[in-house]
Design a protein around this motif. Structure first.
Motif, PDB file in Angstrom:
ATOM      1  N   ASP A 178      44.959   5.502   5.223  1.00 29.34           N
ATOM      2  CA  ASP A 178      45.770   6.265   4.274  1.00 29.34           C
ATOM      3  C   ASP A 178      44.936   6.620   3.043  1.00 29.34           C
ATOM      4  O   ASP A 178      45.407   6.565   1.910  1.00 29.34           O
ATOM      5  CB  ASP A 178      47.021   5.491   3.890  1.00 29.34           C
ATOM      6  N   ASN A 183      41.335   9.213   6.614  1.00 30.84           N
ATOM      7  CA  ASN A 183      42.423   9.909   7.292  1.00 30.84           C
ATOM      8  C   ASN A 183      41.928  11.128   8.053  1.00 30.84           C
ATOM      9  O   ASN A 183      42.321  11.366   9.207  1.00 30.84           O
ATOM     10  CB  ASN A 183      43.486  10.301   6.273  1.00 30.84           C
ATOM     11  N   SER A 187      42.164  11.390  12.076  1.00 28.93           N
ATOM     12  CA  SER A 187      42.942  12.429  12.752  1.00 28.93           C
ATOM     13  C   SER A 187      42.072  13.222  13.722  1.00 28.93           C
ATOM     14  O   SER A 187      42.531  13.638  14.791  1.00 28.93           O
ATOM     15  CB  SER A 187      43.603  13.361  11.738  1.00 28.93           C
ATOM     16  N   ALA A 190      41.745  10.979  16.756  1.00 29.55           N
ATOM     17  CA  ALA A 190      43.001  10.748  17.463  1.00 29.55           C
ATOM     18  C   ALA A 190      43.553  12.010  18.108  1.00 29.55           C
ATOM     19  O   ALA A 190      44.091  11.961  19.217  1.00 29.55           O
ATOM     20  CB  ALA A 190      44.035  10.163  16.496  1.00 29.55           C
ATOM     21  N   GLU A 310      45.080   7.855  19.153  1.00 31.69           N
ATOM     22  CA  GLU A 310      46.341   8.343  18.595  1.00 31.69           C
ATOM     23  C   GLU A 310      47.291   7.186  18.311  1.00 31.69           C
ATOM     24  O   GLU A 310      47.985   7.171  17.283  1.00 31.69           O
ATOM     25  CB  GLU A 310      46.982   9.325  19.579  1.00 31.69           C
ATOM     26  N   LYS A 311      47.312   6.195  19.190  1.00 33.57           N
ATOM     27  CA  LYS A 311      48.167   5.022  18.992  1.00 33.57           C
ATOM     28  C   LYS A 311      47.811   4.303  17.697  1.00 33.57           C
ATOM     29  O   LYS A 311      48.683   3.887  16.935  1.00 33.57           O
ATOM     30  CB  LYS A 311      48.031   4.073  20.183  1.00 33.57           C
ATOM     31  N   PHE A 313      46.295   5.639  15.053  1.00 36.48           N
ATOM     32  CA  PHE A 313      46.593   6.516  13.917  1.00 36.48           C
ATOM     33  C   PHE A 313      48.071   6.450  13.558  1.00 36.48           C
ATOM     34  O   PHE A 313      48.434   6.518  12.381  1.00 36.48           O
ATOM     35  CB  PHE A 313      46.194   7.959  14.248  1.00 36.48           C
ATOM     36  N   GLU A 314      48.936   6.315  14.554  1.00 36.92           N
ATOM     37  CA  GLU A 314      50.377   6.349  14.312  1.00 36.92           C
ATOM     38  C   GLU A 314      50.996   4.956  14.157  1.00 36.92           C
ATOM     39  O   GLU A 314      52.197   4.834  13.927  1.00 36.92           O
ATOM     40  CB  GLU A 314      51.067   7.108  15.448  1.00 36.92           C
ATOM     41  N   SER A 315      50.172   3.919  14.274  1.00 34.08           N
ATOM     42  CA  SER A 315      50.693   2.555  14.140  1.00 34.08           C
ATOM     43  C   SER A 315      50.807   2.164  12.671  1.00 34.08           C
ATOM     44  O   SER A 315      50.287   2.841  11.774  1.00 34.08           O
ATOM     45  CB  SER A 315      49.776   1.568  14.862  1.00 34.08           C
ATOM     46  N   ASP A 316      51.479   1.032  12.420  1.00 35.03           N
ATOM     47  CA  ASP A 316      51.593   0.513  11.060  1.00 35.03           C
ATOM     48  C   ASP A 316      50.303  -0.160  10.591  1.00 35.03           C
ATOM     49  O   ASP A 316      50.080  -0.291   9.390  1.00 35.03           O
ATOM     50  CB  ASP A 316      52.714  -0.526  10.979  1.00 35.03           C
ATOM     51  N   ARG A 322      53.445   2.239   5.631  1.00 32.46           N
ATOM     52  CA  ARG A 322      54.348   1.899   6.733  1.00 32.46           C
ATOM     53  C   ARG A 322      54.600   0.396   6.780  1.00 32.46           C
ATOM     54  O   ARG A 322      55.740  -0.056   6.941  1.00 32.46           O
ATOM     55  CB  ARG A 322      53.759   2.376   8.063  1.00 32.46           C
TER      56      ARG A 322
END
Length: 337
Positions: A178, A183, A187, A190, A310-311, A313-316, A322
């Motif tokens: 973040d 980031n 991205s 991912a 991708e997993k 990048f989108e995880s906490d 998050r």
């Protein structure tokens, strides 16, 4: 020396503990462990450890230490805006109280982890420490307020200094994505897209997280008169970049990735280019170990080694906001729906 580090389990803190111990110092850490389980790699632990809220630090906890290095905070603008009241309570009020308790405990030096975000929408480019401050967020305001109040405590026995860190990036065992550099690189790995949330024009001073830790070590060793009650920008004059420049570097590392302007931020008002002449003047032997290019190359290699996806990048795990939303109760706040 005996050094008390708050936020020792954080993105910068884990680097700092390692560097201090390598230099032969005895280290005590204090951290609430809000982000327990988010570590990416093993890291060095301090000699002594308090797992508790920094608002619960006592004079006795600090007694016998030579320096307090205060890094603990709600650590960036989006997290600060999640609950401005708790941000000011932790980032400002607790920071001031720890300084008061350190002085009462006979601690000679207090090093505060500030931020170049205090310049906000810069009234000019190439900002210096005595230029106007225009905070745009609760996070940035908390840093200014702390500097102002702690400076009143400075005297012959208590020497504070304020490290106004440039925007951090780079590899850490407690990785965060973040942050703008991390980031954009994450991205690209991912999604094969370099996702820019603004129009790419804002300026940011950038500094590797380990170089911030190295600066704290340099301030620990610096002669008292060099840094006493001074606010100092931490970074390098050649390390100011526009966001689109960072995207171009990512494109060099991952040529297949497309640049995509997502537009969430729009015309980002946070635009500041910073000068670091005072740091060079006060501590001429201190040099950054990383350039943006070398720091990104290291992080890229680490991400590939770990199979960043991708997993991830989108995880906490790597996005503090998050995780914080799920753990606000540890800060005494009930999570909003």
């Amino acid at each position: 020396m005996k050094v008390f580090v708050t936020g020792h389990l954080g993105y910068i803190g884990v680097h700092l503990v390692e560097l201090l111990k390598d230099a032969g110092h005895e280290v005590t850490g204090c951290d609430l462990a809000l982000f327990e389980g988010c570590e990416w790699e093993p890291f060095v632990r301090p000699d002594h450890e308090h797992i508790k809220d920094v608002r619960e630090i006592t004079v006795d906890d600090l007694r016998g230490h030579d320096c307090v290095m205060h890094l603990a905070a709600i650590s960036n603008d989006p997290m600060g805006d999640l609950n401005p009241e708790i941000t000011l309570g932790v980032n400002r009020d607790a920071s001031i109280e720890i300084a008061k308790k350190a002085k009462e405990a006979g601690v000679g030096r207090y090093l505060f982890s500030g931020s170049c975000s205090v310049y906000g929408k810069g009234e000019k480019l190439d900002l210096e420490e005595n230029d106007g401050l225009h905070p745009l967020t609760a996070y940035a305001k908390s840093k200014i307020d702390t500097e102002t109040e702690v400076s009143k405590l400075a005297d012959d026995t208590f020497s504070p200094a304020y490290l106004r860190n440039a925007t951090a990036y780079g590899h850490s065992p407690m990785l965060r994505i973040d942050l703008v550099v991390n980031n954009l690189l994450g991205s690209a790995l991912a999604f094969n897209q370099i996702r820019i949330q603004s129009d790419g024009s804002p300026w940011r001073p950038l500094v590797h997280c380990r170089d911030i830790a190295r600066a704290f070590c340099a301030f620990l060793e610096a002669p008292r008169e060099c840094i006493h009650n001074k606010a100092v920008n931490i970074g390098g004059n050649t390390e100011n970049y526009q966001v689109k420049d960072v995207a171009d570097y990512v494109g060099e590392l991952i040529p297949s990735a497309d640049i995509v302007f997502t537009g969430e931020v729009g015309n980002d008002p946070r635009n500041y280019r910073v000068k670091f002449d005072l740091l060079n003047e006060l501590l001429p032997d201190f040099k950054l170990q990383y350039t943006l290019k070398s720091g990104m190359e290291e992080l890229f290699a680490k991400m590939k080694e770990h199979g960043f996806s991708e997993k991830d990048f989108e995880s906490d795990q790597f996005v503090r906001l998050r995780t914080l939303k799920h753990r606000m109760g540890k800060l005494g706040v009930v999570e909003a729906e």
